[in-house]
Design a protein around this motif. Structure first.
Motif, mmCIF file in Angstrom:
data_model
loop_
_atom_site.group_PDB
_atom_site.id
_atom_site.type_symbol
_atom_site.label_atom_id
_atom_site.label_comp_id
_atom_site.label_asym_id
_atom_site.label_seq_id
_atom_site.Cartn_x
_atom_site.Cartn_y
_atom_site.Cartn_z
ATOM 1 N N PHE A 149 -1.670 -6.792 -4.715
ATOM 2 C CA PHE A 149 -2.427 -6.967 -3.473
ATOM 3 C C PHE A 149 -3.012 -8.369 -3.404
ATOM 4 O O PHE A 149 -2.990 -9.015 -2.353
ATOM 5 C CB PHE A 149 -3.540 -5.909 -3.408
ATOM 6 C CG PHE A 149 -4.277 -5.915 -2.097
ATOM 7 C CD1 PHE A 149 -3.734 -5.285 -0.986
ATOM 8 C CD2 PHE A 149 -5.516 -6.535 -1.979
ATOM 9 C CE1 PHE A 149 -4.415 -5.286 0.234
ATOM 10 C CE2 PHE A 149 -6.199 -6.536 -0.759
ATOM 11 C CZ PHE A 149 -5.644 -5.904 0.349
ATOM 12 N N LEU A 150 -3.499 -8.869 -4.543
ATOM 13 C CA LEU A 150 -4.143 -10.193 -4.557
ATOM 14 C C LEU A 150 -3.151 -11.297 -4.227
ATOM 15 O O LEU A 150 -3.460 -12.192 -3.401
ATOM 16 C CB LEU A 150 -4.796 -10.467 -5.932
ATOM 17 C CG LEU A 150 -6.117 -9.737 -6.201
ATOM 18 C CD1 LEU A 150 -5.906 -8.288 -6.538
ATOM 19 C CD2 LEU A 150 -6.902 -10.440 -7.305
ATOM 20 N N ASP A 200 -5.500 -4.008 -10.004
ATOM 21 C CA ASP A 200 -5.025 -5.351 -9.629
ATOM 22 C C ASP A 200 -6.144 -6.378 -9.799
ATOM 23 O O ASP A 200 -5.928 -7.496 -10.274
ATOM 24 C CB ASP A 200 -4.560 -5.376 -8.162
ATOM 25 C CG ASP A 200 -3.254 -4.615 -7.944
ATOM 26 O OD1 ASP A 200 -2.724 -4.032 -8.914
ATOM 27 O OD2 ASP A 200 -2.762 -4.606 -6.795
ATOM 28 N N LEU A 201 -7.333 -5.965 -9.390
ATOM 29 C CA LEU A 201 -8.508 -6.851 -9.440
ATOM 30 C C LEU A 201 -8.921 -7.134 -10.892
ATOM 31 O O LEU A 201 -9.148 -8.281 -11.280
ATOM 32 C CB LEU A 201 -9.650 -6.162 -8.683
ATOM 33 C CG LEU A 201 -10.802 -6.996 -8.171
ATOM 34 C CD1 LEU A 201 -10.332 -8.050 -7.174
ATOM 35 C CD2 LEU A 201 -11.838 -6.090 -7.493
ATOM 36 N N LEU A 202 -9.008 -6.052 -11.685
ATOM 37 C CA LEU A 202 -9.390 -6.199 -13.093
ATOM 38 C C LEU A 202 -8.408 -7.088 -13.849
ATOM 39 O O LEU A 202 -8.812 -7.870 -14.710
ATOM 40 C CB LEU A 202 -9.445 -4.826 -13.787
ATOM 41 C CG LEU A 202 -10.702 -3.992 -13.600
ATOM 42 C CD1 LEU A 202 -10.520 -2.626 -14.267
ATOM 43 C CD2 LEU A 202 -11.945 -4.692 -14.158
ATOM 44 N N ASP A 203 -7.136 -6.966 -13.503
ATOM 45 C CA ASP A 203 -6.128 -7.749 -14.220
ATOM 46 C C ASP A 203 -6.402 -9.244 -14.122
ATOM 47 O O ASP A 203 -6.059 -10.011 -15.023
ATOM 48 C CB ASP A 203 -4.720 -7.436 -13.690
ATOM 49 C CG ASP A 203 -3.645 -7.814 -14.709
ATOM 50 O OD1 ASP A 203 -3.349 -6.970 -15.565
ATOM 51 O OD2 ASP A 203 -3.145 -8.951 -14.659
ATOM 52 N N ILE A 220 0.848 -1.200 0.000
ATOM 53 C CA ILE A 220 0.000 0.000 0.000
ATOM 54 C C ILE A 220 0.884 1.250 0.000
ATOM 55 O O ILE A 220 0.610 2.241 -0.701
ATOM 56 C CB ILE A 220 -0.950 0.004 1.227
ATOM 57 C CG1 ILE A 220 -1.918 -1.193 1.167
ATOM 58 C CG2 ILE A 220 -1.713 1.331 1.333
ATOM 59 C CD1 ILE A 220 -2.989 -1.125 0.107
ATOM 60 N N SER A 221 1.964 1.196 0.772
ATOM 61 C CA SER A 221 2.882 2.327 0.831
ATOM 62 C C SER A 221 3.498 2.592 -0.558
ATOM 63 O O SER A 221 3.630 3.749 -0.987
ATOM 64 C CB SER A 221 3.953 2.007 1.875
ATOM 65 O OG SER A 221 5.014 2.888 1.751
ATOM 66 N N MET A 222 3.831 1.520 -1.276
ATOM 67 C CA MET A 222 4.407 1.668 -2.619
ATOM 68 C C MET A 222 3.401 2.295 -3.594
ATOM 69 O O MET A 222 3.725 3.260 -4.284
ATOM 70 C CB MET A 222 4.882 0.299 -3.129
ATOM 71 C CG MET A 222 5.564 0.301 -4.484
ATOM 72 S SD MET A 222 4.444 0.232 -5.903
ATOM 73 C CE MET A 222 3.982 -1.513 -5.902
ATOM 74 N N ILE A 223 2.172 1.751 -3.644
ATOM 75 C CA ILE A 223 1.213 2.300 -4.626
ATOM 76 C C ILE A 223 0.770 3.713 -4.237
ATOM 77 O O ILE A 223 0.471 4.538 -5.093
ATOM 78 C CB ILE A 223 -0.010 1.374 -4.885
ATOM 79 C CG1 ILE A 223 -0.859 1.165 -3.636
ATOM 80 C CG2 ILE A 223 0.440 0.033 -5.467
ATOM 81 C CD1 ILE A 223 -2.133 0.338 -3.892
ATOM 82 N N ARG A 224 0.774 4.012 -2.950
ATOM 83 C CA ARG A 224 0.471 5.369 -2.505
ATOM 84 C C ARG A 224 1.475 6.336 -3.145
ATOM 85 O O ARG A 224 1.093 7.356 -3.733
ATOM 86 C CB ARG A 224 0.560 5.429 -0.977
ATOM 87 C CG ARG A 224 0.124 6.736 -0.377
ATOM 88 C CD ARG A 224 0.312 6.778 1.147
ATOM 89 N NE ARG A 224 0.308 8.168 1.565
ATOM 90 C CZ ARG A 224 1.375 8.950 1.508
ATOM 91 N NH1 ARG A 224 2.530 8.478 1.085
ATOM 92 N NH2 ARG A 224 1.273 10.221 1.857
ATOM 93 N N LEU A 225 2.774 5.992 -3.044
ATOM 94 C CA LEU A 225 3.824 6.861 -3.584
ATOM 95 C C LEU A 225 3.843 6.831 -5.116
ATOM 96 O O LEU A 225 3.906 7.870 -5.769
ATOM 97 C CB LEU A 225 5.194 6.436 -3.048
ATOM 98 C CG LEU A 225 5.400 6.627 -1.541
ATOM 99 C CD1 LEU A 225 6.671 5.928 -1.081
ATOM 100 C CD2 LEU A 225 5.449 8.112 -1.189
ATOM 101 N N LYS A 226 3.793 5.638 -5.683
ATOM 102 C CA LYS A 226 3.980 5.528 -7.130
ATOM 103 C C LYS A 226 2.818 6.134 -7.916
ATOM 104 O O LYS A 226 3.033 6.712 -8.976
ATOM 105 C CB LYS A 226 4.184 4.059 -7.533
ATOM 106 C CG LYS A 226 4.471 3.890 -9.017
ATOM 107 C CD LYS A 226 4.940 2.514 -9.405
ATOM 108 C CE LYS A 226 4.968 2.384 -10.923
ATOM 109 N NZ LYS A 226 5.668 1.196 -11.391
ATOM 110 N N THR A 227 1.597 5.999 -7.417
ATOM 111 C CA THR A 227 0.482 6.523 -8.227
ATOM 112 C C THR A 227 -0.487 7.455 -7.490
ATOM 113 O O THR A 227 -0.991 8.391 -8.084
ATOM 114 C CB THR A 227 -0.354 5.385 -8.885
ATOM 115 O OG1 THR A 227 -1.264 4.860 -7.922
ATOM 116 C CG2 THR A 227 0.510 4.269 -9.417
ATOM 117 N N ALA A 228 -0.733 7.207 -6.196
ATOM 118 C CA ALA A 228 -1.832 7.944 -5.561
ATOM 119 C C ALA A 228 -1.503 9.405 -5.247
ATOM 120 O O ALA A 228 -2.347 10.289 -5.409
ATOM 121 C CB ALA A 228 -2.280 7.210 -4.291
#
Lengths: 331, 331
Positions: free
Chosen positions: A241-242, A215-218, A167-175
């Motif tokens: 995440f999955l 992640d879910l759609l993939d 979560i920390s990674m996706i927060r920084l990379k995209t959010a």
């Protein structure tokens, strides 16, 4: 207060695309500037500048006055894509050859560098009284995006990544860039500090939700609607995440099976691998778990909107609808 | 006017090095930030921030107040070195492994990106009234440096490069950043537009001269004093000012010989190649020609200094002496 102008996304998007198309980055040497025109016209949802224009419209009507700084965020985003594609050795971007494939890696490095400079230059159109403040926020965000990309690369070579780290990674990379887009739009419209912060928090939370949705759609997208290969992350052993949650919840037997599939590199068994890993995900309720996690980030995001003191409630409605459309997207 | 402080280069340099050492770029992920500390402590002449501090000192005493923006130029310069080294596949930088060799190319791309962001962040310490103006000049310069690097790469694969193109390339790749350093220092000290422009022009002209000096030293330096391989440019077939002029002035016979050596790629004949090509240069007076060209750029540069209305003539003397030391260097 005069009556606010009605804001609709298709019209905003049309003006934004017109503006993006009109931008001139430079002429010579052509090897430096052509890749910028190329990647910028590959399209995309233009979600970041749209969010900036919408956040501005919550407080002021003349969003045309910030088309340049809003577009700067799209230029910055595409700079990160150009460099990320080199690092990830990605052959395609939106169905077209990536810049380092169409030209070469050196051109993609150097064109990307000049794109970052051009993004800063477009931000200079900001009201001088707000410039230093907005640039400080932008610099913080830009460094965080690089930190997120480095974390993502580090995760590739690690055996174990936990939920918090992911979560920390996706927060920084995209959010955070979505958060910044909204914060900048509000700040430029003269919104108060609390509103700008609430919009930033909204953006970061829904941004994390959007990535969980990706992640879910993939894994679970409808093949006919998805537009790219379903199961791509599973084939690439991506620590989404999955996968992280599946490993946590797996029985000993399932863990053996998961690890077996993670070691498979033959492309012949891709279909079988996607099927088997998806089946473990579903058996362990990872899809529902991810949907719930996603929903809780969207909820935290939308909760922030309640705090706002906007001048144009219709624009707020438009922002909500746009976000919900992105939440409910099928590709 | 109060009496101006005496300025001396060793003291400036000591304060600057102290400041550079104290800079914190970031902590985590370490893969992103360690390469920045690494390249920044490899040393170098720190000529760009020194020029900024000296230009400031021509008008105001408290150069300590611009240590951060002056250092930003050094950070920017090292960012360009980090990325250029990837593109040029350079194994060594100041006798140490380059970042892409010590880590890998992806780390060098991403650390470089974040360095550029940090350079912009350090420029934010500039007086808000001057910020937008200085950033606009910086952006122009930064884009030009990228253009120069692209031209340099383009020249590698071309058969023919003429003098004008070469001068234009080195002007962009190296000289304009020296010009900007001086212009920024003067601007931050409140110098008039004409003085800032004259200092920019001084920097660009002596910057072109410095590069011609580099080209000359690479062939004619005293081996014992040079510190790197004499003839490196000849071995690499680099289209320097010397090679361009030698090709222009060569007899048919000499041209055949030059072209023969340009096709040699065996490292065994390197010594013979350097000797033979150098001999053609000397026979055709290319060394004298280059020295004269160099001298004319230095003269054009120094001519600009006559226009200045400085407050501290001693600092101007120091600037001249520093420049002359660089002109007369033997390595």
């Amino acid at each position: 207060m005069t009556e606010s102008k009605a804001i609709n996304v298709p019209e905003l998007l049309k003006e934004l695309e017109g503006h993006l198309t009109s931008l001139k980055y430079g002429q010579e040497p052509t090897e430096l500037y052509q890749p910028i025109d190329y990647i910028m016209q590959l399209g995309g949802k233009r979600i970041r500048p749209l969010l900036a224009l919408l956040a501005y419209s919550l407080y002021k009507d003349d969003y045309q006055s910030i088309l340049n700084p809003a577009s700067a965020i799209e230029v910055f985003h595409n700079f990160t894509l150009m460099h990320d594609d080199i690092m990830d050795e990605a052959p395609l971007r939106r169905g077209n050859p990536t810049v380092h494939e169409k030209w070469n890696a050196n051109t993609a490095i150097l064109s990307g560098d000049v794109m970052l400079v051009k993004a800063y230059d477009m931000l200079l159109e900001i009201d001088p009284a707000l410039l230093s403040k907005v640039l400080r926020l932008f610099n913080k965000t830009a460094a965080e995006v690089c930190e997120g990309q480095q974390m993502d690369m580090n995760f590739e070579t690690r055996d174990h990544v936990n939920e918090e780290e992911y979560i920390s990674m996706i927060r920084l990379k995209t959010a955070v860039l979505l958060g910044f887009s909204l914060q900048m739009g509000a700040t430029l419209a003269g919104a108060g500090e609390e509103d700008a912060q609430a919009l930033y928090d909204f953006g970061v939370n829904v941004g994390i939700g959007f990535q969980l949705k990706d992640d879910l759609l993939d894994v679970y997208a409808d093949k006919a609607k998805f537009g790219k290969q379903v199961g791509g992350d599973i084939i690439a052993n991506k620590k989404t995440f999955l996968l992280i949650k599946a490993k946590e919840s797996a029985s000993d037997e399932q863990l053996v099976e998961l690890n077996k599939w993670l070691e498979v590199s033959s492309t012949e068994s891709n279909e079988q691998k996607v099927k088997a890993v998806t089946s473990i995900f579903t058996k362990n309720g990872i899809n529902t778990l991810t949907e719930n996690k996603m929903a809780s980030y969207f909820e935290m995001g939308f909760y922030q909107l309640k705090k706002l003191k906007v001048n144009n409630p219709q624009a707020l409605k438009t922002l909500k609808v746009l976000t919900e459309d992105l939440i409910n997207r099928e590709s």
